[in-house]
Design a protein around this motif. Structure first.
Motif, PDB file in Angstrom:
ATOM      1  N   THR A   2       0.829  -1.209   0.000  1.00 57.30           N
ATOM      2  CA  THR A   2       0.000   0.000   0.000  1.00 57.30           C
ATOM      3  C   THR A   2       0.864   1.259   0.000  1.00 57.30           C
ATOM      4  OG1 THR A   2      -0.108   0.045   2.416  1.00 57.30           O
ATOM      5  CG2 THR A   2      -1.822  -1.192   1.265  1.00 57.30           C
ATOM      6  N   LEU A   3       2.185   1.093   0.063  1.00 59.57           N
ATOM      7  CA  LEU A   3       3.107   2.229   0.106  1.00 59.57           C
ATOM      8  C   LEU A   3       3.825   2.389  -1.229  1.00 59.57           C
ATOM      9  CD1 LEU A   3       4.820   1.655   3.580  1.00 59.57           C
ATOM     10  CD2 LEU A   3       2.846   3.090   3.060  1.00 59.57           C
ATOM     11  N   THR A   4       4.253   3.605  -1.512  1.00 61.66           N
ATOM     12  CA  THR A   4       5.079   3.824  -2.691  1.00 61.66           C
ATOM     13  C   THR A   4       6.507   3.383  -2.401  1.00 61.66           C
ATOM     14  OG1 THR A   4       5.814   6.052  -2.078  1.00 61.66           O
ATOM     15  CG2 THR A   4       3.687   5.858  -3.239  1.00 61.66           C
ATOM     16  N   ALA A   5       7.281   3.224  -3.466  1.00 64.70           N
ATOM     17  CA  ALA A   5       8.683   2.849  -3.300  1.00 64.70           C
ATOM     18  C   ALA A   5       9.425   3.889  -2.477  1.00 64.70           C
ATOM     19  CB  ALA A   5       9.336   2.671  -4.662  1.00 64.70           C
ATOM     20  N   ASN A   6       9.161   5.172  -2.729  1.00 65.85           N
ATOM     21  CA  ASN A   6       9.850   6.216  -1.978  1.00 65.85           C
ATOM     22  C   ASN A   6       9.453   6.198  -0.506  1.00 65.85           C
ATOM     23  OD1 ASN A   6       9.714   9.427  -1.063  1.00 65.85           O
ATOM     24  ND2 ASN A   6      11.620   8.776  -2.037  1.00 65.85           N
ATOM     25  N   ASP A   7       8.182   5.893  -0.221  1.00 64.85           N
ATOM     26  CA  ASP A   7       7.743   5.756   1.176  1.00 64.85           C
ATOM     27  C   ASP A   7       8.613   4.724   1.894  1.00 64.85           C
ATOM     28  OD1 ASP A   7       5.645   7.559   0.941  1.00 64.85           O
ATOM     29  OD2 ASP A   7       4.170   6.010   0.447  1.00 64.85           O
ATOM     30  N   LYS A   8       8.804   3.576   1.255  1.00 66.20           N
ATOM     31  CA  LYS A   8       9.558   2.497   1.877  1.00 66.20           C
ATOM     32  C   LYS A   8      11.033   2.855   2.013  1.00 66.20           C
ATOM     33  CE  LYS A   8       7.552  -0.843  -0.732  1.00 66.20           C
ATOM     34  NZ  LYS A   8       7.187  -2.207  -1.168  1.00 66.20           N
ATOM     35  N   ARG A   9      11.567   3.579   1.043  1.00 64.88           N
ATOM     36  CA  ARG A   9      12.972   4.003   1.142  1.00 64.88           C
ATOM     37  C   ARG A   9      13.171   4.981   2.294  1.00 64.88           C
ATOM     38  NH1 ARG A   9      12.829   4.702  -5.354  1.00 64.88           N
ATOM     39  NH2 ARG A   9      12.888   2.455  -5.796  1.00 64.88           N
ATOM     40  N   ARG A  10      12.202   5.870   2.485  1.00 65.12           N
ATOM     41  CA  ARG A  10      12.320   6.810   3.607  1.00 65.12           C
ATOM     42  C   ARG A  10      12.181   6.094   4.944  1.00 65.12           C
ATOM     43  NH1 ARG A  10       8.252   9.957   3.545  1.00 65.12           N
ATOM     44  NH2 ARG A  10       7.263   9.546   1.538  1.00 65.12           N
ATOM     45  N   VAL A  11      11.326   5.081   4.988  1.00 70.78           N
ATOM     46  CA  VAL A  11      11.216   4.262   6.195  1.00 70.78           C
ATOM     47  C   VAL A  11      12.544   3.560   6.485  1.00 70.78           C
ATOM     48  CG1 VAL A  11      10.156   2.158   7.136  1.00 70.78           C
ATOM     49  CG2 VAL A  11       8.724   3.918   6.080  1.00 70.78           C
ATOM     50  N   PHE A  12      13.175   3.032   5.453  1.00 65.02           N
ATOM     51  CA  PHE A  12      14.466   2.352   5.590  1.00 65.02           C
ATOM     52  C   PHE A  12      15.517   3.309   6.155  1.00 65.02           C
ATOM     53  CE2 PHE A  12      17.705  -0.408   3.014  1.00 65.02           C
ATOM     54  CZ  PHE A  12      18.264  -0.849   4.200  1.00 65.02           C
ATOM     55  N   ARG A  13      15.623   4.484   5.565  1.00 63.69           N
ATOM     56  CA  ARG A  13      16.616   5.456   6.041  1.00 63.69           C
ATOM     57  C   ARG A  13      16.319   5.905   7.468  1.00 63.69           C
ATOM     58  NH1 ARG A  13      20.418   7.745   2.858  1.00 63.69           N
ATOM     59  NH2 ARG A  13      20.445   7.055   0.686  1.00 63.69           N
ATOM     60  N   ALA A  14      15.066   6.112   7.771  1.00 64.53           N
ATOM     61  CA  ALA A  14      14.702   6.507   9.134  1.00 64.53           C
ATOM     62  C   ALA A  14      15.065   5.415  10.129  1.00 64.53           C
ATOM     63  CB  ALA A  14      13.207   6.822   9.209  1.00 64.53           C
ATOM     64  N   GLY A  15      14.868   4.166   9.742  1.00 65.37           N
ATOM     65  CA  GLY A  15      15.227   3.061  10.615  1.00 65.37           C
ATOM     66  C   GLY A  15      16.715   3.002  10.878  1.00 65.37           C
ATOM     67  N   LEU A  16      17.515   3.218   9.837  1.00 63.69           N
ATOM     68  CA  LEU A  16      18.969   3.202  10.009  1.00 63.69           C
ATOM     69  C   LEU A  16      19.441   4.322  10.934  1.00 63.69           C
ATOM     70  CD1 LEU A  16      20.127   2.476   6.338  1.00 63.69           C
ATOM     71  CD2 LEU A  16      20.141   0.877   8.273  1.00 63.69           C
ATOM     72  N   ALA A  17      18.710   5.428  10.951  1.00 62.46           N
ATOM     73  CA  ALA A  17      19.091   6.582  11.777  1.00 62.46           C
ATOM     74  C   ALA A  17      18.452   6.560  13.155  1.00 62.46           C
ATOM     75  CB  ALA A  17      18.708   7.870  11.053  1.00 62.46           C
ATOM     76  N   SER A  18      17.618   5.555  13.430  1.00 66.97           N
ATOM     77  CA  SER A  18      16.798   5.575  14.643  1.00 66.97           C
ATOM     78  C   SER A  18      17.541   5.183  15.911  1.00 66.97           C
ATOM     79  CB  SER A  18      15.604   4.632  14.466  1.00 66.97           C
ATOM     80  OG  SER A  18      16.047   3.268  14.432  1.00 66.97           O
ATOM     81  N   GLY A  19      18.668   4.517  15.776  1.00 69.38           N
ATOM     82  CA  GLY A  19      19.336   3.971  16.944  1.00 69.38           C
ATOM     83  C   GLY A  19      18.808   2.612  17.351  1.00 69.38           C
ATOM     84  N   LYS A  20      17.800   2.111  16.656  1.00 66.98           N
ATOM     85  CA  LYS A  20      17.229   0.783  16.920  1.00 66.98           C
ATOM     86  C   LYS A  20      17.699  -0.175  15.831  1.00 66.98           C
ATOM     87  CE  LYS A  20      12.705  -1.580  16.993  1.00 66.98           C
ATOM     88  NZ  LYS A  20      12.839  -2.309  15.714  1.00 66.98           N
ATOM     89  N   LEU A  21      18.156  -1.346  16.251  1.00 65.48           N
ATOM     90  CA  LEU A  21      18.633  -2.347  15.305  1.00 65.48           C
ATOM     91  C   LEU A  21      17.524  -2.728  14.335  1.00 65.48           C
ATOM     92  CD1 LEU A  21      21.003  -4.325  14.587  1.00 65.48           C
ATOM     93  CD2 LEU A  21      19.805  -6.003  16.024  1.00 65.48           C
ATOM     94  N   GLN A  22      17.816  -2.638  13.040  1.00 65.84           N
ATOM     95  CA  GLN A  22      16.860  -3.022  12.006  1.00 65.84           C
ATOM     96  C   GLN A  22      17.107  -4.474  11.618  1.00 65.84           C
ATOM     97  OE1 GLN A  22      14.451  -0.426  10.835  1.00 65.84           O
ATOM     98  NE2 GLN A  22      15.310   0.047  12.854  1.00 65.84           N
ATOM     99  N   ARG A  23      16.089  -5.314  11.761  1.00 65.37           N
ATOM    100  CA  ARG A  23      16.224  -6.758  11.534  1.00 65.37           C
ATOM    101  C   ARG A  23      15.565  -7.135  10.206  1.00 65.37           C
ATOM    102  NH1 ARG A  23      12.883  -8.840  16.067  1.00 65.37           N
ATOM    103  NH2 ARG A  23      11.715  -7.005  15.416  1.00 65.37           N
TER     104      ARG A  23
END
Length: 291
Positions: free
Chosen positions: A5-26
């Motif tokens: 239900t998300l655009t490709a750019n939505d998912k890319r921004r989620v990915f980048r936000a996760g990498l910057a969050s301080g929480k391990l991305q699994r």
């Protein structure tokens, strides 16, 4: 229903936000769109698409025999199945820097959130294999710059893996990682780290660069828990072949049971039921839509 239900750019921004969050991305590895849906249902952060798994699923060893169209096509099928970001393995990029540029643009078009390439020579040996060899740092930096220049969506994540730990040592791997970061890598994949101390050394040397850890079974690296990796300051972990290995082991047991017992009756309780599969596929959402 009907894929993401998300655009490709939505998912890319989620990915980048996760990498910057301080929480391990699994990111567990998915061998099919259905496996990716299960990963999302189980509340992981993203999908990893392994070159070794894709090759195995095509009945091929991981010797670089797959083509760009095969890899990109399978990546598209998996990426569109969930709202999670997907990182795909493109090995050495399918040719010269100009070919790598084409690879990046094709993956952007097909909805992937990012890709990773490796500094291994075209010997097609795995990074855990002694003597696999890596290309010169300056040549790899040139390839990274080609990939970074080619991308049109600045949120597309460019991950770079170095296999230098095995052949050149830890210090050389760290020096390469710094050069790759400077060339345009967003995320460094430190392959074949032996233990916590080596990850600590990478983190000290690259304090502000996102780092990826590979927790693949049957390699030389120690299998570390998510909590340990979080405490080490690692940004992302992949489990590339775990689901394929589990699925194939279960399938082998099932086939042997059929051969020996003549029926699957004794292992039915270990299977996903029809109702469970229907639920995972979101069947009720399709019924509501039709109504």
């Amino acid at each position: 229903m009907l894929h993401t239900t998300l655009t490709a750019n939505d998912k890319r921004r989620v990915f980048r936000a996760g990498l910057a969050s301080g929480k391990l991305q699994r990111f567990p590895g998915a061998f099919s769109p259905l496996a990716a849906m299960l990963i999302e249902e189980q509340d992981f952060d993203g999908i990893y698409i392994s070159g070794a798994v894709l090759s195995a699923d095509l009945g091929l060893p991981d010797f670089g025999l797959t083509t760009l169209s095969e890899v990109a096509g399978r990546g598209h099928q998996i990426a569109r199945a969930t709202d999670l970001p997907s990182l795909i393995d493109v090995d050495t990029g399918f040719g010269a820097p100009i070919n790598l540029a084409r690879t990046v643009r094709m993956l952007e078009d097909l909805g992937l959130a990012g890709c990773h390439l490796v500094d291994r020579v075209e010997s097609r040996r795995h990074g855990h294999a002694d003597g696999g060899g890596v290309i010169a740092t300056v040549e790899m930096a040139r390839r990274i710059k080609a990939a970074a220049t080619a991308r049109r969506d600045p949120d597309f994540v460019l991950c770079v893996r170095t296999d230098a730990r095995v052949t050149e040592g830890l210090d050389a791997a760290i020096a390469r990682a710094k050069a790759y970061r400077d060339a345009g890598a967003d995320l460094i994949f430190a392959e074949a780290m032996a233990d916590e101390r080596e990850f600590e050394a990478f983190r000290r040397a690259l304090p502000d660069t996102p780092l990826l850890a590979n927790m693949s079974e049957f390699g030389p690296a120690k299998l570390l828990t998510a909590r340990t990796l979080q405490n080490l300051g690692i940004n992302m972990v992949i489990y590339p072949v775990t689901l394929l290995r589990l699925a194939m082991a279960s399938a082998e047991v099932g086939l042997k049971t059929l051969q020996i017992e003549g029926s699957q009756a004794s292992i039915v309780a270990r299977m996903h039921s029809r109702a469970r599969l229907h639920d995972l596929l979101g069947g009720q959402d399709y019924h509501r839509f039709e109504a």
